[in-house]
Design a protein around this motif. Sequence first.
Motif, PDB file in Angstrom:
ATOM      1  N   MET A   1       2.715 -57.006 -76.564  1.00  0.00           N
ATOM      2  CA  MET A   1       1.719 -57.903 -77.150  1.00  0.00           C
ATOM      3  C   MET A   1       0.650 -58.293 -76.123  1.00  0.00           C
ATOM      4  SD  MET A   1       2.626 -58.252 -80.260  1.00  0.00           S
ATOM      5  CE  MET A   1       1.903 -59.703 -80.933  1.00  0.00           C
ATOM      6  N   ALA A   2       1.022 -58.389 -74.862  1.00  0.00           N
ATOM      7  CA  ALA A   2       0.102 -58.886 -73.851  1.00  0.00           C
ATOM      8  C   ALA A   2      -0.766 -57.788 -73.243  1.00  0.00           C
ATOM      9  CB  ALA A   2       0.890 -59.578 -72.741  1.00  0.00           C
ATOM     10  N   GLY A   3      -0.202 -56.633 -73.019  1.00  0.00           N
ATOM     11  CA  GLY A   3      -0.919 -55.598 -72.283  1.00  0.00           C
ATOM     12  C   GLY A   3      -1.443 -54.498 -73.177  1.00  0.00           C
ATOM     13  N   GLU A   4      -2.096 -53.556 -72.512  1.00  0.00           N
ATOM     14  CA  GLU A   4      -2.596 -52.374 -73.211  1.00  0.00           C
ATOM     15  C   GLU A   4      -1.428 -51.440 -73.481  1.00  0.00           C
ATOM     16  OE1 GLU A   4      -5.718 -51.549 -74.316  1.00  0.00           O
ATOM     17  OE2 GLU A   4      -6.217 -53.607 -73.837  1.00  0.00           O
ATOM     18  N   ASP A   5      -1.332 -50.996 -74.701  1.00  0.00           N
ATOM     19  CA  ASP A   5      -0.270 -50.085 -75.104  1.00  0.00           C
ATOM     20  C   ASP A   5      -0.845 -48.680 -75.175  1.00  0.00           C
ATOM     21  OD1 ASP A   5       1.969 -48.883 -76.076  1.00  0.00           O
ATOM     22  OD2 ASP A   5       1.906 -49.826 -78.041  1.00  0.00           O
ATOM     23  N   PRO A   6      -0.349 -47.739 -74.369  1.00  0.00           N
ATOM     24  CA  PRO A   6      -0.906 -46.391 -74.408  1.00  0.00           C
ATOM     25  C   PRO A   6      -0.647 -45.667 -75.723  1.00  0.00           C
ATOM     26  CG  PRO A   6       1.033 -46.469 -73.004  1.00  0.00           C
ATOM     27  CD  PRO A   6       0.714 -47.879 -73.401  1.00  0.00           C
ATOM     28  N   GLU A   7       0.290 -46.138 -76.509  1.00  0.00           N
ATOM     29  CA  GLU A   7       0.599 -45.519 -77.793  1.00  0.00           C
ATOM     30  C   GLU A   7      -0.306 -46.024 -78.908  1.00  0.00           C
ATOM     31  OE1 GLU A   7       2.861 -43.080 -78.343  1.00  0.00           O
ATOM     32  OE2 GLU A   7       3.125 -43.048 -76.176  1.00  0.00           O
ATOM     33  N   ARG A   8      -1.072 -47.042 -78.632  1.00  0.00           N
ATOM     34  CA  ARG A   8      -1.921 -47.631 -79.660  1.00  0.00           C
ATOM     35  C   ARG A   8      -3.200 -46.808 -79.803  1.00  0.00           C
ATOM     36  NH1 ARG A   8      -2.686 -53.728 -81.051  1.00  0.00           N
ATOM     37  NH2 ARG A   8      -4.527 -53.590 -82.337  1.00  0.00           N
ATOM     38  N   GLY A   9      -3.584 -46.501 -81.023  1.00  0.00           N
ATOM     39  CA  GLY A   9      -4.740 -45.655 -81.264  1.00  0.00           C
ATOM     40  C   GLY A   9      -6.054 -46.408 -81.159  1.00  0.00           C
ATOM     41  N   ASP A  10      -7.116 -45.657 -81.117  1.00  0.00           N
ATOM     42  CA  ASP A  10      -8.459 -46.213 -81.047  1.00  0.00           C
ATOM     43  C   ASP A  10      -9.009 -46.276 -82.469  1.00  0.00           C
ATOM     44  OD1 ASP A  10     -10.946 -47.048 -80.292  1.00  0.00           O
ATOM     45  OD2 ASP A  10     -11.622 -45.072 -79.662  1.00  0.00           O
ATOM     46  N   VAL A  11      -8.706 -47.350 -83.178  1.00  0.00           N
ATOM     47  CA  VAL A  11      -9.063 -47.461 -84.588  1.00  0.00           C
ATOM     48  C   VAL A  11     -10.570 -47.392 -84.817  1.00  0.00           C
ATOM     49  CG1 VAL A  11      -8.941 -48.936 -86.627  1.00  0.00           C
ATOM     50  CG2 VAL A  11      -6.946 -48.658 -85.180  1.00  0.00           C
ATOM     51  N   PRO A  12     -11.402 -48.124 -84.094  1.00  0.00           N
ATOM     52  CA  PRO A  12     -12.848 -48.004 -84.337  1.00  0.00           C
ATOM     53  C   PRO A  12     -13.357 -46.584 -84.110  1.00  0.00           C
ATOM     54  CG  PRO A  12     -12.396 -49.998 -83.116  1.00  0.00           C
ATOM     55  CD  PRO A  12     -11.113 -49.219 -83.166  1.00  0.00           C
ATOM     56  N   GLY A  13     -12.798 -45.886 -83.148  1.00  0.00           N
ATOM     57  CA  GLY A  13     -13.193 -44.505 -82.909  1.00  0.00           C
ATOM     58  C   GLY A  13     -12.863 -43.607 -84.078  1.00  0.00           C
ATOM     59  N   TRP A  14     -11.667 -43.767 -84.648  1.00  0.00           N
ATOM     60  CA  TRP A  14     -11.290 -42.941 -85.796  1.00  0.00           C
ATOM     61  C   TRP A  14     -12.111 -43.284 -87.024  1.00  0.00           C
ATOM     62  CZ3 TRP A  14      -9.149 -38.545 -85.309  1.00  0.00           C
ATOM     63  CH2 TRP A  14      -8.286 -38.294 -84.258  1.00  0.00           C
ATOM     64  N   VAL A  15     -12.465 -44.550 -87.172  1.00  0.00           N
ATOM     65  CA  VAL A  15     -13.326 -44.937 -88.292  1.00  0.00           C
ATOM     66  C   VAL A  15     -14.687 -44.283 -88.142  1.00  0.00           C
ATOM     67  CG1 VAL A  15     -14.521 -46.879 -89.373  1.00  0.00           C
ATOM     68  CG2 VAL A  15     -12.116 -47.095 -88.756  1.00  0.00           C
ATOM     69  N   MET A  16     -15.226 -44.278 -86.919  1.00  0.00           N
ATOM     70  CA  MET A  16     -16.517 -43.651 -86.679  1.00  0.00           C
ATOM     71  C   MET A  16     -16.456 -42.146 -86.963  1.00  0.00           C
ATOM     72  SD  MET A  16     -18.858 -43.528 -83.246  1.00  0.00           S
ATOM     73  CE  MET A  16     -17.764 -42.410 -82.405  1.00  0.00           C
ATOM     74  N   VAL A  17     -15.397 -41.488 -86.525  1.00  0.00           N
ATOM     75  CA  VAL A  17     -15.250 -40.054 -86.778  1.00  0.00           C
ATOM     76  C   VAL A  17     -15.186 -39.783 -88.277  1.00  0.00           C
ATOM     77  CG1 VAL A  17     -13.653 -38.105 -86.525  1.00  0.00           C
ATOM     78  CG2 VAL A  17     -14.213 -39.514 -84.560  1.00  0.00           C
ATOM     79  N   THR A  18     -14.451 -40.602 -89.012  1.00  0.00           N
ATOM     80  CA  THR A  18     -14.320 -40.415 -90.456  1.00  0.00           C
ATOM     81  C   THR A  18     -15.657 -40.621 -91.163  1.00  0.00           C
ATOM     82  OG1 THR A  18     -12.038 -41.193 -90.321  1.00  0.00           O
ATOM     83  CG2 THR A  18     -13.058 -41.187 -92.493  1.00  0.00           C
ATOM     84  N   VAL A  19     -16.375 -41.665 -90.801  1.00  0.00           N
ATOM     85  CA  VAL A  19     -17.662 -41.940 -91.432  1.00  0.00           C
ATOM     86  C   VAL A  19     -18.667 -40.839 -91.101  1.00  0.00           C
ATOM     87  CG1 VAL A  19     -19.636 -43.527 -91.425  1.00  0.00           C
ATOM     88  CG2 VAL A  19     -17.311 -44.419 -91.595  1.00  0.00           C
ATOM     89  N   MET A  20     -18.681 -40.377 -89.852  1.00  0.00           N
ATOM     90  CA  MET A  20     -19.621 -39.319 -89.475  1.00  0.00           C
ATOM     91  C   MET A  20     -19.288 -38.004 -90.186  1.00  0.00           C
ATOM     92  SD  MET A  20     -20.186 -40.117 -85.439  1.00  0.00           S
ATOM     93  CE  MET A  20     -21.239 -38.708 -85.187  1.00  0.00           C
ATOM     94  N   THR A  21     -17.999 -37.721 -90.366  1.00  0.00           N
ATOM     95  CA  THR A  21     -17.605 -36.521 -91.094  1.00  0.00           C
ATOM     96  C   THR A  21     -18.052 -36.600 -92.549  1.00  0.00           C
ATOM     97  OG1 THR A  21     -15.695 -36.253 -89.638  1.00  0.00           O
ATOM     98  CG2 THR A  21     -15.640 -35.071 -91.736  1.00  0.00           C
ATOM     99  N   ALA A  22     -17.859 -37.748 -93.169  1.00  0.00           N
ATOM    100  CA  ALA A  22     -18.302 -37.923 -94.555  1.00  0.00           C
ATOM    101  C   ALA A  22     -19.822 -37.770 -94.657  1.00  0.00           C
ATOM    102  CB  ALA A  22     -17.865 -39.291 -95.076  1.00  0.00           C
ATOM    103  N   ALA A  23     -20.548 -38.305 -93.682  1.00  0.00           N
ATOM    104  CA  ALA A  23     -22.005 -38.181 -93.701  1.00  0.00           C
ATOM    105  C   ALA A  23     -22.432 -36.718 -93.555  1.00  0.00           C
ATOM    106  CB  ALA A  23     -22.616 -39.027 -92.588  1.00  0.00           C
ATOM    107  N   LEU A  24     -21.760 -35.968 -92.691  1.00  0.00           N
ATOM    108  CA  LEU A  24     -22.072 -34.548 -92.536  1.00  0.00           C
ATOM    109  C   LEU A  24     -21.786 -33.772 -93.810  1.00  0.00           C
ATOM    110  CD1 LEU A  24     -20.814 -33.770 -88.934  1.00  0.00           C
ATOM    111  CD2 LEU A  24     -23.147 -33.616 -89.783  1.00  0.00           C
ATOM    112  N   VAL A  25     -20.674 -34.071 -94.455  1.00  0.00           N
ATOM    113  CA  VAL A  25     -20.340 -33.389 -95.713  1.00  0.00           C
ATOM    114  C   VAL A  25     -21.399 -33.683 -96.762  1.00  0.00           C
ATOM    115  CG1 VAL A  25     -18.684 -33.347 -97.622  1.00  0.00           C
ATOM    116  CG2 VAL A  25     -17.873 -33.252 -95.274  1.00  0.00           C
ATOM    117  N   LEU A  26     -21.816 -34.925 -96.875  1.00  0.00           N
ATOM    118  CA  LEU A  26     -22.852 -35.278 -97.855  1.00  0.00           C
ATOM    119  C   LEU A  26     -24.185 -34.617 -97.532  1.00  0.00           C
ATOM    120  CD1 LEU A  26     -22.075 -39.048 -98.494  1.00  0.00           C
ATOM    121  CD2 LEU A  26     -21.689 -37.120-100.030  1.00  0.00           C
TER     122      LEU A  26
END
Length: 69
Positions: free
Chosen positions: A18-43
């Motif tokens: 809870m206190a420190g950085e967890d190396p197993e924790r994902g980069d949620v904003p990064g994955w959201v950006m990748v998903t949105v950019m992929t959807a924009a490219l498809v459109l």
Amino acid sequence: MRAFAYLFAALSALSDRMAGEDPERGDVPGWVMVTVMTAALVLAILAVFQEAIVTAVTNALNSVTGAGG
């Protein structure tokens, strides 16, 4: 005494997680950006090549189902 040691170890691990950085924790904003950019490219691709894509898919489905000539 052994149960106390297990409880202490579990609470210590939880506190560290809870206190420190967890190396197993994902980069949620990064994955959201990748998903949105992929959807924009498809459109964008669909907007430019919609007629060609629809024709290609229709021809492919017709050749598989035997509906085509």
